[in-house]
Design a protein around this motif. Structure first.
Motif, PDB file in Angstrom:
ATOM      1  N   THR A 155      40.027  28.242  32.321  1.00  0.00           N
ATOM      2  CA  THR A 155      38.875  29.151  32.759  1.00  0.00           C
ATOM      3  C   THR A 155      38.256  28.522  33.941  1.00  0.00           C
ATOM      4  N   MET A 156      38.061  29.337  35.198  1.00  0.00           N
ATOM      5  CA  MET A 156      37.832  28.755  36.318  1.00  0.00           C
ATOM      6  C   MET A 156      36.355  29.667  36.745  1.00  0.00           C
ATOM      7  N   LYS A 157      35.285  29.175  36.994  1.00  0.00           N
ATOM      8  CA  LYS A 157      34.189  29.958  37.623  1.00  0.00           C
ATOM      9  C   LYS A 157      33.894  29.271  38.864  1.00  0.00           C
ATOM     10  N   MET A 158      33.737  30.125  39.867  1.00  0.00           N
ATOM     11  CA  MET A 158      33.280  29.707  41.254  1.00  0.00           C
ATOM     12  C   MET A 158      32.016  30.075  41.561  1.00  0.00           C
ATOM     13  N   VAL A 159      30.837  29.053  41.569  1.00  0.00           N
ATOM     14  CA  VAL A 159      29.575  29.504  41.746  1.00  0.00           C
ATOM     15  C   VAL A 159      29.057  29.111  43.204  1.00  0.00           C
ATOM     16  N   ASP A 160      28.055  29.827  43.783  1.00  0.00           N
ATOM     17  CA  ASP A 160      27.647  29.106  45.193  1.00  0.00           C
ATOM     18  C   ASP A 160      26.607  28.255  44.785  1.00  0.00           C
ATOM     19  N   GLY A 161      25.985  27.696  45.848  1.00  0.00           N
ATOM     20  CA  GLY A 161      24.883  26.601  45.931  1.00  0.00           C
ATOM     21  C   GLY A 161      23.768  27.009  45.137  1.00  0.00           C
ATOM     22  N   ASN A 162      23.423  28.186  44.800  1.00  0.00           N
ATOM     23  CA  ASN A 162      22.380  28.709  44.120  1.00  0.00           C
ATOM     24  C   ASN A 162      22.913  29.275  42.739  1.00  0.00           C
ATOM     25  N   ASN A 163      23.941  28.869  42.299  1.00  0.00           N
ATOM     26  CA  ASN A 163      24.486  28.840  41.045  1.00  0.00           C
ATOM     27  C   ASN A 163      24.796  30.978  40.832  1.00  0.00           C
ATOM     28  N   ASN A 164      24.872  31.157  42.023  1.00  0.00           N
ATOM     29  CA  ASN A 164      25.508  32.814  41.858  1.00  0.00           C
ATOM     30  C   ASN A 164      26.947  32.754  41.422  1.00  0.00           C
ATOM     31  N   GLN A 165      27.341  33.537  40.489  1.00  0.00           N
ATOM     32  CA  GLN A 165      28.736  33.473  40.264  1.00  0.00           C
ATOM     33  C   GLN A 165      29.639  34.329  41.379  1.00  0.00           C
ATOM     34  N   LEU A 166      30.650  33.593  41.816  1.00  0.00           N
ATOM     35  CA  LEU A 166      31.435  34.323  43.044  1.00  0.00           C
ATOM     36  C   LEU A 166      32.697  35.024  42.497  1.00  0.00           C
ATOM     37  N   THR A 167      33.126  34.199  41.296  1.00  0.00           N
ATOM     38  CA  THR A 167      34.472  34.680  40.658  1.00  0.00           C
ATOM     39  C   THR A 167      34.566  34.101  39.474  1.00  0.00           C
ATOM     40  N   CYS A 168      35.465  34.599  38.469  1.00  0.00           N
ATOM     41  CA  CYS A 168      35.909  33.714  37.308  1.00  0.00           C
ATOM     42  C   CYS A 168      37.226  34.328  37.077  1.00  0.00           C
ATOM     43  N   ILE A 169      38.143  33.553  36.608  1.00  0.00           N
ATOM     44  CA  ILE A 169      39.361  33.619  36.437  1.00  0.00           C
ATOM     45  C   ILE A 169      40.027  32.965  35.148  1.00  0.00           C
ATOM     46  N   THR A 170      40.831  33.336  34.467  1.00  0.00           N
ATOM     47  CA  THR A 170      41.823  32.520  33.304  1.00  0.00           C
ATOM     48  C   THR A 170      43.125  32.639  34.130  1.00  0.00           C
ATOM     49  N   VAL A 171      43.861  31.391  33.529  1.00  0.00           N
ATOM     50  CA  VAL A 171      45.302  31.230  33.760  1.00  0.00           C
ATOM     51  C   VAL A 171      45.788  30.360  32.606  1.00  0.00           C
TER      52      VAL A 171
END
Length: 185
Positions: A154-170
């Motif tokens: 599970t990978m979450k990508m967050v910006d510098g302000n901790n806003n979630q940009l995406t979340c995927i599972t593989v």
């Protein structure tokens, strides 16, 4: 005797056809954590090389993605949301290039959590990330004691302000055959 070299060549060709899938790259099936979410970063695909992953060897994970920065909404005074309207200043982060952030990675082995890692986004891609396509790539050597089998990342990508940009599972597999065994064959 002329048929002997052809038989040897035929055996070599069959062996090559059987081994190449074991050491080739694979595009993994990517699923979003929340199917209803409208993520700013859309993941187009994930390539794992080599696949299946071999214990004790370097593996590269390459994520191709696209930013979905809505420049029309960014120019509006207010942005419509499911819960009403919010002022432009509260959603302003959606309108800026991604200048930093992190990848939050969790790995499970048969539903048991086995690994967590936070990675600096700008070490795995070129920042700032503007509107359009980009690639996040990371290579990592898995320990030789890693058990073979099925894993979920599970990978979450967050910006510098901790806003979630995406979340995927593989889902991916770590092979039973070690790389040293393939080299001997």
């Amino acid at each position: 005797m002329a048929g002997v070299p052809m038989k040897v060549f035929g055996c070599f060709l069959v062996a090559l056809c059987l081994l190449v899938p074991l050491i080739s790259a694979k595009a993994a099936d990517v699923k979003y954590c929340d199917k209803k979410a409208n993520y700013i970063v859309k993941v187009n695909g994930l390539d794992i090389d080599p696949y299946p992953i071999s214990r004790g060897s370097n593996t590269t994970f390459a994520i191709s993605a696209t930013t979905d920065l809505d420049t029309v909404s960014c120019q509006a005074d207010y942005i419509a949301t499911d819960s009403g309207y919010r002022g432009r200043d509260q959603e302003y982060w959606m309108c800026q290039p991604i200048t930093g952030g992190k990848l939050v990675i969790d790995v499970s082995y048969f539903w048991f959590h086995v690994h967590s890692e936070d990675r600096d986004l700008c070490k795995d891609t070129s920042c700032p990330i503007d509107v359009g396509d980009f690639l996040v790539s990371h290579s990592q050597e898995l320990p030789g004691i890693t058990p073979p089998g099925s894993y979920t990342l599970t990978m979450k990508m967050v910006d510098g302000n901790n806003n979630q940009l995406t979340c995927i599972t593989v889902d991916f597999s770590i092979g039973f055959i070690a790389e040293e065994t393939l080299a001997v064959m």
